[in-house]
Design a protein around this motif. Structure first.
Motif, PDB file in Angstrom:
ATOM      1  N   ARG A  28      15.104  -5.215 -12.187  1.00 30.65           N
ATOM      2  CA  ARG A  28      13.655  -5.401 -12.010  1.00 30.65           C
ATOM      3  C   ARG A  28      13.282  -4.950 -10.607  1.00 30.65           C
ATOM      4  NH1 ARG A  28      10.901 -10.539 -12.632  1.00 30.65           N
ATOM      5  NH2 ARG A  28       9.166  -9.290 -13.396  1.00 30.65           N
ATOM      6  N   VAL A  29      12.305  -4.052 -10.529  1.00 34.49           N
ATOM      7  CA  VAL A  29      11.889  -3.471  -9.245  1.00 34.49           C
ATOM      8  C   VAL A  29      10.393  -3.680  -9.054  1.00 34.49           C
ATOM      9  CG1 VAL A  29      11.811  -1.373  -7.851  1.00 34.49           C
ATOM     10  CG2 VAL A  29      13.679  -1.700  -9.504  1.00 34.49           C
ATOM     11  N   ILE A  30       9.992  -3.981  -7.832  1.00 32.88           N
ATOM     12  CA  ILE A  30       8.568  -4.053  -7.495  1.00 32.88           C
ATOM     13  C   ILE A  30       8.306  -3.154  -6.303  1.00 32.88           C
ATOM     14  CG2 ILE A  30       8.862  -6.134  -6.038  1.00 32.88           C
ATOM     15  CD1 ILE A  30       6.023  -6.981  -7.051  1.00 32.88           C
ATOM     16  N   ILE A  31       7.256  -2.345  -6.395  1.00 33.47           N
ATOM     17  CA  ILE A  31       6.852  -1.448  -5.321  1.00 33.47           C
ATOM     18  C   ILE A  31       5.482  -1.870  -4.821  1.00 33.47           C
ATOM     19  CG2 ILE A  31       6.339   0.925  -4.643  1.00 33.47           C
ATOM     20  CD1 ILE A  31       8.097   1.887  -6.922  1.00 33.47           C
ATOM     21  N   GLY A  36       1.142   7.952  -1.133  1.00 32.40           N
ATOM     22  CA  GLY A  36       1.958   9.138  -0.982  1.00 32.40           C
ATOM     23  C   GLY A  36       3.441   8.891  -1.067  1.00 32.40           C
ATOM     24  N   VAL A  37       3.912   7.730  -0.645  1.00 36.87           N
ATOM     25  CA  VAL A  37       5.342   7.398  -0.703  1.00 36.87           C
ATOM     26  C   VAL A  37       5.679   6.641  -1.991  1.00 36.87           C
ATOM     27  CG1 VAL A  37       7.198   6.078   0.390  1.00 36.87           C
ATOM     28  CG2 VAL A  37       5.602   7.387   1.804  1.00 36.87           C
ATOM     29  N   GLY A  38       4.964   5.567  -2.246  1.00 36.41           N
ATOM     30  CA  GLY A  38       5.296   4.693  -3.373  1.00 36.41           C
ATOM     31  C   GLY A  38       5.183   5.350  -4.732  1.00 36.41           C
ATOM     32  N   SER A  39       4.212   6.263  -4.904  1.00 44.20           N
ATOM     33  CA  SER A  39       4.043   6.901  -6.213  1.00 44.20           C
ATOM     34  C   SER A  39       5.239   7.766  -6.574  1.00 44.20           C
ATOM     35  CB  SER A  39       2.753   7.728  -6.239  1.00 44.20           C
ATOM     36  OG  SER A  39       2.765   8.755  -5.266  1.00 44.20           O
ATOM     37  N   TRP A  40       5.763   8.515  -5.597  1.00 43.83           N
ATOM     38  CA  TRP A  40       6.927   9.365  -5.858  1.00 43.83           C
ATOM     39  C   TRP A  40       8.184   8.527  -6.067  1.00 43.83           C
ATOM     40  CZ3 TRP A  40       6.014  14.335  -6.849  1.00 43.83           C
ATOM     41  CH2 TRP A  40       4.817  14.894  -6.372  1.00 43.83           C
ATOM     42  N   CYS A  41       8.272   7.424  -5.352  1.00 43.02           N
ATOM     43  CA  CYS A  41       9.398   6.505  -5.547  1.00 43.02           C
ATOM     44  C   CYS A  41       9.396   5.982  -6.975  1.00 43.02           C
ATOM     45  CB  CYS A  41       9.296   5.355  -4.552  1.00 43.02           C
ATOM     46  SG  CYS A  41      10.606   4.127  -4.717  1.00 43.02           S
ATOM     47  N   ALA A  42       8.223   5.575  -7.463  1.00 42.85           N
ATOM     48  CA  ALA A  42       8.105   5.043  -8.818  1.00 42.85           C
ATOM     49  C   ALA A  42       8.540   6.076  -9.851  1.00 42.85           C
ATOM     50  CB  ALA A  42       6.666   4.603  -9.087  1.00 42.85           C
ATOM     51  N   GLU A  43       8.077   7.309  -9.695  1.00 46.26           N
ATOM     52  CA  GLU A  43       8.439   8.357 -10.654  1.00 46.26           C
ATOM     53  C   GLU A  43       9.938   8.607 -10.662  1.00 46.26           C
ATOM     54  OE1 GLU A  43       7.470  12.780 -12.212  1.00 46.26           O
ATOM     55  OE2 GLU A  43       6.063  11.130 -11.997  1.00 46.26           O
ATOM     56  N   LEU A  53       9.524  -2.117 -14.123  1.00 46.40           N
ATOM     57  CA  LEU A  53       8.930  -1.779 -12.835  1.00 46.40           C
ATOM     58  C   LEU A  53       7.537  -2.374 -12.703  1.00 46.40           C
ATOM     59  CD1 LEU A  53       9.007  -0.056 -10.192  1.00 46.40           C
ATOM     60  CD2 LEU A  53       8.027   1.818 -11.544  1.00 46.40           C
ATOM     61  N   THR A  54       7.292  -3.013 -11.556  1.00 45.93           N
ATOM     62  CA  THR A  54       5.959  -3.518 -11.219  1.00 45.93           C
ATOM     63  C   THR A  54       5.423  -2.701 -10.054  1.00 45.93           C
ATOM     64  OG1 THR A  54       6.483  -5.776 -11.938  1.00 45.93           O
ATOM     65  CG2 THR A  54       4.635  -5.505 -10.418  1.00 45.93           C
ATOM     66  N   ILE A  55       4.199  -2.207 -10.198  1.00 45.51           N
ATOM     67  CA  ILE A  55       3.574  -1.417  -9.138  1.00 45.51           C
ATOM     68  C   ILE A  55       2.313  -2.139  -8.666  1.00 45.51           C
ATOM     69  CG2 ILE A  55       4.544   0.829  -9.725  1.00 45.51           C
ATOM     70  CD1 ILE A  55       2.135   1.423 -11.442  1.00 45.51           C
ATOM     71  N   VAL A  56       2.162  -2.230  -7.337  1.00 44.75           N
ATOM     72  CA  VAL A  56       1.087  -3.031  -6.746  1.00 44.75           C
ATOM     73  C   VAL A  56       0.273  -2.184  -5.781  1.00 44.75           C
ATOM     74  CG1 VAL A  56       0.514  -5.105  -5.433  1.00 44.75           C
ATOM     75  CG2 VAL A  56       2.575  -5.067  -6.881  1.00 44.75           C
ATOM     76  N   ILE A 121      12.952  -4.954  -3.949  1.00 42.47           N
ATOM     77  CA  ILE A 121      11.597  -5.007  -3.411  1.00 42.47           C
ATOM     78  C   ILE A 121      11.438  -3.793  -2.504  1.00 42.47           C
ATOM     79  CG2 ILE A 121       9.955  -6.315  -2.002  1.00 42.47           C
ATOM     80  CD1 ILE A 121      11.788  -8.815  -2.707  1.00 42.47           C
ATOM     81  N   ILE A 122      10.416  -2.978  -2.771  1.00 43.04           N
ATOM     82  CA  ILE A 122      10.203  -1.761  -2.005  1.00 43.04           C
ATOM     83  C   ILE A 122       8.866  -1.839  -1.285  1.00 43.04           C
ATOM     84  CG2 ILE A 122       9.930   0.745  -2.127  1.00 43.04           C
ATOM     85  CD1 ILE A 122      11.756   0.697  -4.568  1.00 43.04           C
ATOM     86  N   ASP A 123       8.906  -1.630   0.011  1.00 36.02           N
ATOM     87  CA  ASP A 123       7.712  -1.706   0.852  1.00 36.02           C
ATOM     88  C   ASP A 123       7.221  -0.307   1.188  1.00 36.02           C
ATOM     89  OD1 ASP A 123       5.872  -2.053   2.972  1.00 36.02           O
ATOM     90  OD2 ASP A 123       7.533  -2.043   4.417  1.00 36.02           O
TER      91      ASP A 123
END
Length: 246
Positions: A28-31, A36-43, A53-56, A121-123
Motif C-alpha cells: 500500500r502506497v500513498i503519495i 510534476g514529481v508525484g504524478s510521474w512517480c504514481a505512473e 495506491l492513494t494519491i493526495v 509514504i511518498i512526500d
C-alpha cells in the motif's frame, strides 16, 4: 486477473520474478502531491505492479501545469488533479485500487490519512510547513518487522534545474545545495523538532535562475518535464527496490 492483465507486467516479471511481483502487488502506497514529481512517480509505480495506491492533492489542473505534469493536457485543464490522474492510472491497470483524495495535508487533516496503514509514504509536497509536518509524522513510524509499514521517501525541490546528471539520492541531512532542504533543516532546528529517523531524498545541487519575471498570479519558479519526471521515477525506484528486497 485476465490473461491480458497478466501480460501488462510480463516484462517486469521477467526481471523481478513471480515472488517479487506478488510482494509489489500487496504493498500500500500513498503519495502526497501529484504535480510534476508525484504524478510521474504514481505512473511508474502502477506500471511496475503497485496496485494499491492513494494519491493526495487539493488542486485542479492549470494551463501552467501542462509543461511538466503527467495528467495535465489541454483537455484536462480545470479537472481535479487526482481524478485526472486516477483515470490515467486505471487506463494502465483497470484492476488497480486507486484512491483519489482531493485534500490538503496539514495539521488539521494529518490524522485522517492514517499514515501507519501504508507500507510506503511518498512526500512530493511543495508547502514548507506541510512538508515539515509530514516528515516529522512519517519518520515517527517504525518500518520494522514483517509488515515494514511506514517506509518514507521525500522529494526536495525540482524547480530551477536543467541537468539530469546532477539528480541524486542521499539521506536528508546529507543533502547539499538544495534550498528546500536547507529551509527544512532551519525549521526543524528553530522548532526543536527533528525527524525521528533517517530517510532518503531525491535532490539536485543545481540551482539556476529564472530568465523571465515571475507572474504574480503564478508564483512558481521555472520547471521542466525531464527533471520533475526523473525525480518522480527515482522515488518510485526507491519504493520498488525496497519492495523486492528479501
Amino acid at each position: 486477473m485476465s490473461i491480458e492483465g497478466q501480460a501488462i507486467f510480463r516484462r517486469a516479471e521477467l526481471l523481478l520474478g513471480d515472488e517479487a511481483m506478488g510482494r509489489i502487488a500487496q504493498k500500500r502506497v500513498i503519495i502526497f502531491g501529484v504535480g510534476g514529481v508525484g504524478s510521474w512517480c504514481a505512473e511508474s509505480l502502477v506500471r511496475s505492479g503497485i496496485s494499491r495506491l492513494t494519491i493526495v492533492d487539493s488542486d485542479r489542473v492549470a494551463v501552467t501545469n501542462i509543461n511538466r505534469q503527467l495528467m495535465a493536457t489541454t483537455k484536462t485543464v480545470g479537472q481535479v488533479k487526482v481524478e485526472a490522474l486516477k483515470e490515467r492510472l486505471l487506463a494502465i491497470n483497470p484492476s488497480a485500487e486507486i484512491t483519489a483524495l482531493q485534500q490538503i495535508f496539514n495539521a488539521e487533516t494529518a490524522e485522517s490519512f492514517q499514515l501507519g496503514t501504508y507500507d510506503y509514504i511518498i512526500d512530493a509536497i511543495d508547502s514548507l510547513k506541510d512538508k515539515a509536518l509530514l516528515i516529522l509524522l512519517a519518520t515517527s513510524l517504525s518500518p520494522q518487522g514483517e509488515s515494514r509499514r511506514g517506509a518514507f521517501f521525500s522529494s526536495m525541490g525540482a524547480a530551477l534545474k536543467l541537468d539530469p546528471t546532477r539528480i541524486k539520492i542521499t539521506e536528508f541531512w546529507k543533502v547539499q545545495g538544495d534550498p528546500l532542504a536547507r529551509a527544512l533543516r532551519k525549521r526543524f532546528k528553530r522548532d526543536g523538532q527533528y525527524p525521528k529517523r533517517k530517510f532518503q531524498c531525491v535532490y539536485s545541487d543545481e540551482l539556476l535562475e529564472n530568465k523571465m519575471p515571475i507572474d504574480p498570479n503564478d508564483r512558481g519558479n521555472g520547471t521542466i518535464a525531464h527533471i520533475t519526471a526523473i525525480f518522480g521515477f527515482m522515488l518510485a525506484g526507491l519504493v520498488l527496490q525496497d519492495a523486492v528486497a528479501p
